[in-house]
Design an enzyme around this catalytic site. Structure first.
Site, PDB file in Angstrom:
ATOM      1  N   LEU A 200       0.671  -0.959   0.001  1.00 39.89           N
ATOM      2  CA  LEU A 200       0.456  -0.072  -0.072  1.00 39.89           C
ATOM      3  C   LEU A 200       0.733   1.188   0.334  1.00 39.89           C
ATOM      4  O   LEU A 200       1.836   1.277   0.933  1.00 39.89           O
ATOM      5  CB  LEU A 200      -0.953   0.231   0.978  1.00 39.89           C
ATOM      6  CG  LEU A 200      -1.789  -1.196   1.269  1.00 39.89           C
ATOM      7  CD1 LEU A 200      -2.535  -1.291   2.464  1.00 39.89           C
ATOM      8  CD2 LEU A 200      -3.104  -0.863   0.226  1.00 39.89           C
ATOM      9  N   GLU A 230      -7.363   7.820   9.909  1.00 38.38           N
ATOM     10  CA  GLU A 230      -7.092   7.636   8.712  1.00 38.38           C
ATOM     11  C   GLU A 230      -6.340   6.364   8.532  1.00 38.38           C
ATOM     12  O   GLU A 230      -5.447   5.850   8.707  1.00 38.38           O
ATOM     13  CB  GLU A 230      -6.030   9.086   8.332  1.00 38.38           C
ATOM     14  CG  GLU A 230      -6.370  10.319   8.666  1.00 38.38           C
ATOM     15  CD  GLU A 230      -5.223  11.183   8.255  1.00 38.38           C
ATOM     16  OE1 GLU A 230      -4.553  10.925   6.758  1.00 38.38           O
ATOM     17  OE2 GLU A 230      -4.915  12.411   8.502  1.00 38.38           O
ATOM     18  N   LEU A 231      -6.948   5.770   7.317  1.00 37.54           N
ATOM     19  CA  LEU A 231      -6.707   4.346   7.159  1.00 37.54           C
ATOM     20  C   LEU A 231      -4.730   4.357   7.106  1.00 37.54           C
ATOM     21  O   LEU A 231      -4.635   4.302   5.885  1.00 37.54           O
ATOM     22  CB  LEU A 231      -7.533   3.758   5.354  1.00 37.54           C
ATOM     23  CG  LEU A 231      -7.341   2.638   5.630  1.00 37.54           C
ATOM     24  CD1 LEU A 231      -8.232   1.154   6.516  1.00 37.54           C
ATOM     25  CD2 LEU A 231      -8.056   1.865   4.260  1.00 37.54           C
ATOM     26  N   ASP A 232      -5.093   2.640   7.312  1.00 32.57           N
ATOM     27  CA  ASP A 232      -3.910   2.741   7.285  1.00 32.57           C
ATOM     28  C   ASP A 232      -2.545   3.816   7.101  1.00 32.57           C
ATOM     29  O   ASP A 232      -1.484   3.165   7.203  1.00 32.57           O
ATOM     30  CB  ASP A 232      -3.314   1.833   5.893  1.00 32.57           C
ATOM     31  CG  ASP A 232      -4.111   0.404   6.105  1.00 32.57           C
ATOM     32  OD1 ASP A 232      -3.857  -0.091   7.323  1.00 32.57           O
ATOM     33  OD2 ASP A 232      -4.597  -0.610   5.117  1.00 32.57           O
ATOM     34  N   GLU A 233      -2.896   5.145   8.078  1.00 30.68           N
ATOM     35  CA  GLU A 233      -1.634   6.156   8.204  1.00 30.68           C
ATOM     36  C   GLU A 233      -1.649   6.188   9.931  1.00 30.68           C
ATOM     37  O   GLU A 233      -1.413   7.503  10.073  1.00 30.68           O
ATOM     38  CB  GLU A 233      -2.306   7.762   7.731  1.00 30.68           C
ATOM     39  CG  GLU A 233      -2.097   6.995   5.970  1.00 30.68           C
ATOM     40  CD  GLU A 233      -2.265   8.458   5.271  1.00 30.68           C
ATOM     41  OE1 GLU A 233      -2.831   9.225   5.505  1.00 30.68           O
ATOM     42  OE2 GLU A 233      -2.756   7.602   4.085  1.00 30.68           O
TER      43      GLU A 233
END
Length: 290
Positions: A200, A230-233
Site C-alpha cells: 500500500l 486515516e486508514l493505515d496512516e
C-alpha cells in the site's frame, strides 16, 4: 528478565532540561534499586525528553509501590514529568480482532500459548465464523459479529461491549479486514494496533501480490501501527521488509509477505506491553530491544 526476580519498568517524559536523566537514575540509586536496562532520547525538534528504565531491588526485595510513587512524584513534579510504573510481569488484557486470514492470529496465539508473549488474551472477535475452531482449541471465547455498511454502528456497539466486559487494555487487529469508525479509532487511540502489507498505497484492492508481481516489485514488507481515523496512516510502531526478485511468483510473494506481517505485528505487540513506545505529536518514539 531473570525468572524469580521482580523487576519494574519506569517510563517518563517531560520538557527537555538539564537533569532529566539524573532525576531518574539518582532516585533509583538512593532507594537501593539496580538498573538492568536504560534507554533515553531527547527530541531536539519537539524539545521533549523520553526515558525508560527497568530495575529491581539491589537485594531482590519487594517494592513498596505507594512509598515509591509518593517519593518519585515529588522529584518528577519539579520537571513537569509524566510517568508510569509497571511490574515487568504484568499481563495486560488483550482482545484480537480478525477476519479470515489466520497467519497473524496463529502466530500471536502460538507465542501466547508458549509463554513468549506476556499477555492475557480474553477474546477473539470476528466478522466471520471461520476461525472459531482455532479460538476454541486455545479455549478463548470467540465472538462472531457479522457486519454490513448498514449494520456497522450496531456491530461496533457489540464489539465495544465485549471490550468493556473483559476490561480490554490492548486491541490487536490481526488482519481484521474492516475499517473502524472514527469514533472507535478515537476511543482506542494508542491502545489498538493494526498491521498492513507494504504494497500500500501502490497496489490497492484485490490480489495486491499479483499486481506487485506484474510490476516486478523487488521488496515486500509490513507496517505495524496504532489505529487512526486515516486508514493505515496511524503512528508507526515498527516495520520489516525482505528483498525479492523475478523468481518469486505471486504465491511466493504472498507467503513471504504473510511471514513478515506475522513477525511485525508480534513485535509491535511486544514493544507495547513492554512499555517501549512513547507517542508524542502523533508520532512514536520506540526503544527497540538490542
Amino acid at each position: 528478565m531473570q525468572k524469580g526476580i521482580a523487576t519494574y519498568i519506569l517510563t517518563a517524559n517531560c520538557p527537555s532540561q538539564v537533569g532529566t536523566v539524573d532525576v531518574v537514575t539518582r532516585f533509583l540509586f538512593e532507594f537501593d534499586f539496580y538498573i538492568t536496562e536504560l534507554n533515553s532520547f531527547d527530541d531536539v525538534l519537539s524539545q521533549r525528553f523520553f526515558i525508560r528504565a527497568v530495575f529491581r531491588r539491589e537485594n531482590n526485595g519487594a517494592l513498596e509501590r505507594e512509598a515509591f510513587e509518593a517519593a518519585f512524584s515529588k522529584r518528577a513534579e519539579k520537571f513537569g514529568m509524566e510517568w508510569e510504573l509497571t511490574p515487568s510481569d504484568y499481563k495486560p488484557s488483550v482482545v484480537i480482532m480478525v477476519s479470515k486470514y489466520d497467519h497473524c492470529i496463529n502466530d500471536l496465539l502460538y507465542r501466547y500459548r508458549t509463554g513468549g508473549l506476556a499477555v492475557d488474551i480474553k477474546a477473539v472477535i470476528s466478522n466471520h465464523p471461520d476461525l472459531k475452531p482455532l479460538a476454541d482449541w486455545h479455549k478463548i471465547p470467540y465472538h462472531h459479529f457479522p457486519i454490513t455498511a448498514e449494520t456497522k454502528p450496531q456491530q461496533e456497539q457489540l464489539v465495544q461491549a465485549v471490550l468493556d466486559s473483559v476490561d480490554c487494555e490492548l486491541l490487536v487487529l490481526a488482519r481484521y479486514m474492516q475499517v473502524l469508525s472514527n469514533e472507535m479509532c478515537a476511543r482506542w487511540s494508542g491502545r489498538a494496533i493494526n498491521i498492513h502489507h507494504s504494497l500500500l498505497p501502490g497496489f490497492k484492492g484485490a490480489k495486491p501480490y499479483h499486481q506487485a508481481y506484474a510490476k516486478g516489485v523487488k521488496l515486500v514488507g509490513a507496517t505495524a501501527h496504532y489505529v487512526s481515523d486515516e486508514l493505515d496512516e496511524g503512528p508507526i510502531i515498527t516495520q520489516e521488509m525482505s528483498m525479492v526478485d523475478h523468481t518469486h511468483y505471486p504465491d511466493d510473494l504472498a507467503k513471504k509477505g504473510m511471514d513478515i506481517e506475522s513477525l511485525t505485528l508480534a513485535r509491535a505487540v511486544q514493544y507495547h506491553i513492554e512499555k517501549r513506545i512513547f507517542m508524542y505529536n502523533n508520532k512514536t518514539i520506540v526503544f527497540e530491544r538490542s
